[in-house]
Scaffold this motif. Structure first.
Motif, PDB file in Angstrom:
ATOM      1  N   GLU A   1       0.674  -1.067   0.040  1.00  0.00           N
ATOM      2  CA  GLU A   1       0.579  -0.041   0.197  1.00  0.00           C
ATOM      3  C   GLU A   1       0.870   1.676  -0.194  1.00  0.00           C
ATOM      4  O   GLU A   1       2.031   1.503   0.901  1.00  0.00           O
ATOM      5  N   VAL A   2       0.093   2.213  -0.333  1.00  0.00           N
ATOM      6  CA  VAL A   2       0.718   3.567  -0.515  1.00  0.00           C
ATOM      7  C   VAL A   2       0.233   3.953   0.896  1.00  0.00           C
ATOM      8  O   VAL A   2      -1.024   4.536   0.193  1.00  0.00           O
ATOM      9  N   TYR A   3       0.926   4.705   1.358  1.00  0.00           N
ATOM     10  CA  TYR A   3       0.255   5.534   2.968  1.00  0.00           C
ATOM     11  C   TYR A   3       1.352   7.074   3.163  1.00  0.00           C
ATOM     12  O   TYR A   3       2.900   6.447   3.428  1.00  0.00           O
ATOM     13  N   ASN A   4       0.757   8.213   3.531  1.00  0.00           N
ATOM     14  CA  ASN A   4       1.604   8.684   3.373  1.00  0.00           C
ATOM     15  C   ASN A   4       3.019   8.795   2.825  1.00  0.00           C
ATOM     16  O   ASN A   4       4.035   9.185   3.182  1.00  0.00           O
ATOM     17  N   ASP A   5       2.921   8.310   1.398  1.00  0.00           N
ATOM     18  CA  ASP A   5       4.183   9.165   0.311  1.00  0.00           C
ATOM     19  C   ASP A   5       4.760   8.192   0.782  1.00  0.00           C
ATOM     20  O   ASP A   5       5.745   8.298  -0.020  1.00  0.00           O
ATOM     21  N   GLN A   6       4.595   6.553   1.614  1.00  0.00           N
ATOM     22  CA  GLN A   6       5.849   5.404   1.469  1.00  0.00           C
ATOM     23  C   GLN A   6       5.263   4.621   0.850  1.00  0.00           C
ATOM     24  O   GLN A   6       4.215   3.879   1.571  1.00  0.00           O
ATOM     25  N   ILE A   7       5.751   3.306   0.411  1.00  0.00           N
ATOM     26  CA  ILE A   7       5.356   1.869   0.224  1.00  0.00           C
ATOM     27  C   ILE A   7       5.468   1.245   1.210  1.00  0.00           C
ATOM     28  O   ILE A   7       6.714   1.298   2.189  1.00  0.00           O
ATOM     29  N   SER A  38       8.030  -8.033  10.122  1.00  0.00           N
ATOM     30  CA  SER A  38       8.247  -7.262  10.961  1.00  0.00           C
ATOM     31  C   SER A  38       8.098  -6.078  10.136  1.00  0.00           C
ATOM     32  O   SER A  38       8.404  -6.265   8.892  1.00  0.00           O
ATOM     33  N   PRO A  39       8.132  -5.284  10.600  1.00  0.00           N
ATOM     34  CA  PRO A  39       8.178  -3.533  10.465  1.00  0.00           C
ATOM     35  C   PRO A  39       9.976  -3.463   9.982  1.00  0.00           C
ATOM     36  O   PRO A  39      10.323  -4.137  10.819  1.00  0.00           O
ATOM     37  N   THR A  40       9.676  -2.848   9.072  1.00  0.00           N
ATOM     38  CA  THR A  40      10.731  -2.697   8.016  1.00  0.00           C
ATOM     39  C   THR A  40      11.348  -0.760   8.903  1.00  0.00           C
ATOM     40  O   THR A  40      10.621  -0.336   8.011  1.00  0.00           O
ATOM     41  N   SER A  41      12.388  -0.707   8.170  1.00  0.00           N
ATOM     42  CA  SER A  41      12.910   0.809   8.075  1.00  0.00           C
ATOM     43  C   SER A  41      13.472   1.531   6.803  1.00  0.00           C
ATOM     44  O   SER A  41      13.953   2.449   6.149  1.00  0.00           O
ATOM     45  N   LYS A  42      12.957   0.035   6.085  1.00  0.00           N
ATOM     46  CA  LYS A  42      14.024  -0.379   4.523  1.00  0.00           C
ATOM     47  C   LYS A  42      13.278   0.631   4.297  1.00  0.00           C
ATOM     48  O   LYS A  42      11.730   0.395   3.714  1.00  0.00           O
ATOM     49  N   MET A  43      13.413   1.099   3.415  1.00  0.00           N
ATOM     50  CA  MET A  43      12.204   2.607   2.005  1.00  0.00           C
ATOM     51  C   MET A  43      11.876   1.261   0.841  1.00  0.00           C
ATOM     52  O   MET A  43      12.511   1.042   0.543  1.00  0.00           O
ATOM     53  N   LEU A  44      11.012   0.868   0.998  1.00  0.00           N
ATOM     54  CA  LEU A  44      10.638   0.835  -0.532  1.00  0.00           C
ATOM     55  C   LEU A  44      10.278   1.848  -1.828  1.00  0.00           C
ATOM     56  O   LEU A  44       9.540   2.399  -1.458  1.00  0.00           O
ATOM     57  N   GLU A  45      10.676   1.221  -2.796  1.00  0.00           N
ATOM     58  CA  GLU A  45      10.540   2.211  -4.534  1.00  0.00           C
ATOM     59  C   GLU A  45       9.987   1.357  -5.732  1.00  0.00           C
ATOM     60  O   GLU A  45      10.805   0.091  -5.542  1.00  0.00           O
ATOM     61  N   ILE A  46       9.823   1.973  -5.869  1.00  0.00           N
ATOM     62  CA  ILE A  46       8.969   0.943  -7.837  1.00  0.00           C
ATOM     63  C   ILE A  46      10.157   1.972  -8.190  1.00  0.00           C
ATOM     64  O   ILE A  46      10.687   2.752  -8.697  1.00  0.00           O
ATOM     65  N   LYS A  47      10.520   0.641  -9.084  1.00  0.00           N
ATOM     66  CA  LYS A  47      11.997   0.677 -10.101  1.00  0.00           C
ATOM     67  C   LYS A  47      11.284  -0.125 -11.464  1.00  0.00           C
ATOM     68  O   LYS A  47      10.489  -0.557 -11.872  1.00  0.00           O
ATOM     69  N   ALA A  90      -2.544  -5.829   7.527  1.00  0.00           N
ATOM     70  CA  ALA A  90      -2.026  -5.216   8.170  1.00  0.00           C
ATOM     71  C   ALA A  90      -1.819  -3.619   7.619  1.00  0.00           C
ATOM     72  O   ALA A  90      -0.930  -2.944   8.040  1.00  0.00           O
ATOM     73  N   ARG A  91      -3.437  -2.995   6.762  1.00  0.00           N
ATOM     74  CA  ARG A  91      -3.159  -2.519   6.202  1.00  0.00           C
ATOM     75  C   ARG A  91      -2.995  -1.304   7.445  1.00  0.00           C
ATOM     76  O   ARG A  91      -3.414  -1.203   8.574  1.00  0.00           O
ATOM     77  N   ALA A  92      -2.243   0.179   7.168  1.00  0.00           N
ATOM     78  CA  ALA A  92      -2.362   1.151   7.947  1.00  0.00           C
ATOM     79  C   ALA A  92      -3.771   1.925   8.284  1.00  0.00           C
ATOM     80  O   ALA A  92      -4.136   1.797   6.805  1.00  0.00           O
ATOM     81  N   VAL A  93      -3.842   2.307   9.136  1.00  0.00           N
ATOM     82  CA  VAL A  93      -5.828   2.472   9.656  1.00  0.00           C
ATOM     83  C   VAL A  93      -5.796   4.291  10.363  1.00  0.00           C
ATOM     84  O   VAL A  93      -4.932   4.026  11.621  1.00  0.00           O
TER      85      VAL A  93
END
Length: 131
Positions: A39-45, A52-61, A94-97
Motif C-alpha cells: 500500500e502507499v500510505y503517507n507517500d511511503q510504500i 516484521s516492521p521494516t525501516s527499509k524504504m521500498l521504491e518502485i523501479k 496489516a493495512r495502516a488505519v
C-alpha cells in the motif's frame, strides 16, 4: 480491493482468471504464481506481507523493457485461489488505519455546516499545535 465473499474484488477475480488459464494450459506450460500486497500510505510504500516492521524504504523501479518491480518486497507463493484469498486477507489486516474525530464533531442532526466547519478548523489547529 479484495471485496467480500459474495462480491469478490478486482484483484481476486484477476487471479482467479489467471489460475483458470494456468489450468487450461497445464499440459503445455508450468506456472508459478506468487502474490505481493503493498500500500502507499503517507507517500511511503508499505509491504503488507512483511512479518516484521521494516525501516527499509521500498521504491518502485522500472526496468529497461518497461516492467515495474519493487525490490525487497515479500512474495507469497500461491497454488490456488484459496491461498490467494488468505494472502489478500493477511495484507488487508496489516493495512495502516487512520482515524479522525470529524464524525464525532458533526452528528448530522441540528448542527449547521458553518458550525461544523469551525469545529473542523479547531481540530486541525489542535493537530498542528496552533491552539
Amino acid at each position: 480491493m479484495e471485496g467480500t465473499k459474495q462480491n469478490r474484488g478486482v484483484n481476486y477475480r484477476t487471479l482467479e482468471h489467471l489460475f483458470n488459464i494456468a489450468k487450461e494450459r497445464s499440459e503445455t506450460f508450468t506456472y508459478n504464481i506468487s502474490v505481493s500486497v503493498l500500500e502507499v500510505y503517507n507517500d511511503q510504500i508499505r509491504d503488507l506481507l512483511a512479518t516484521s516492521p521494516t525501516s527499509k524504504m521500498l521504491e518502485i523501479k522500472q526496468a529497461s523493457e518497461g516492467s515495474h518491480h519493487v525490490p525487497g518486497i515479500v512474495e507469497a507463493k500461491v497454488d490456488n485461489i484459496k491461498d490467494v484469498w488468505s494472502v489478500l486477507q493477511a495484507g488487508s489486516n496489516a493495512r495502516a488505519v487512520g482515524s479522525n474525530n470529524v464524525h464525532a464533531l458533526y452528528n448530522g442532526k441540528s448542527k449547521e455546516l458553518g458550525e461544523w466547519r469551525v469545529h473542523q478548523e479547531q481540530a486541525l489547529a489542535c493537530r498542528f499545535g496552533r491552539q
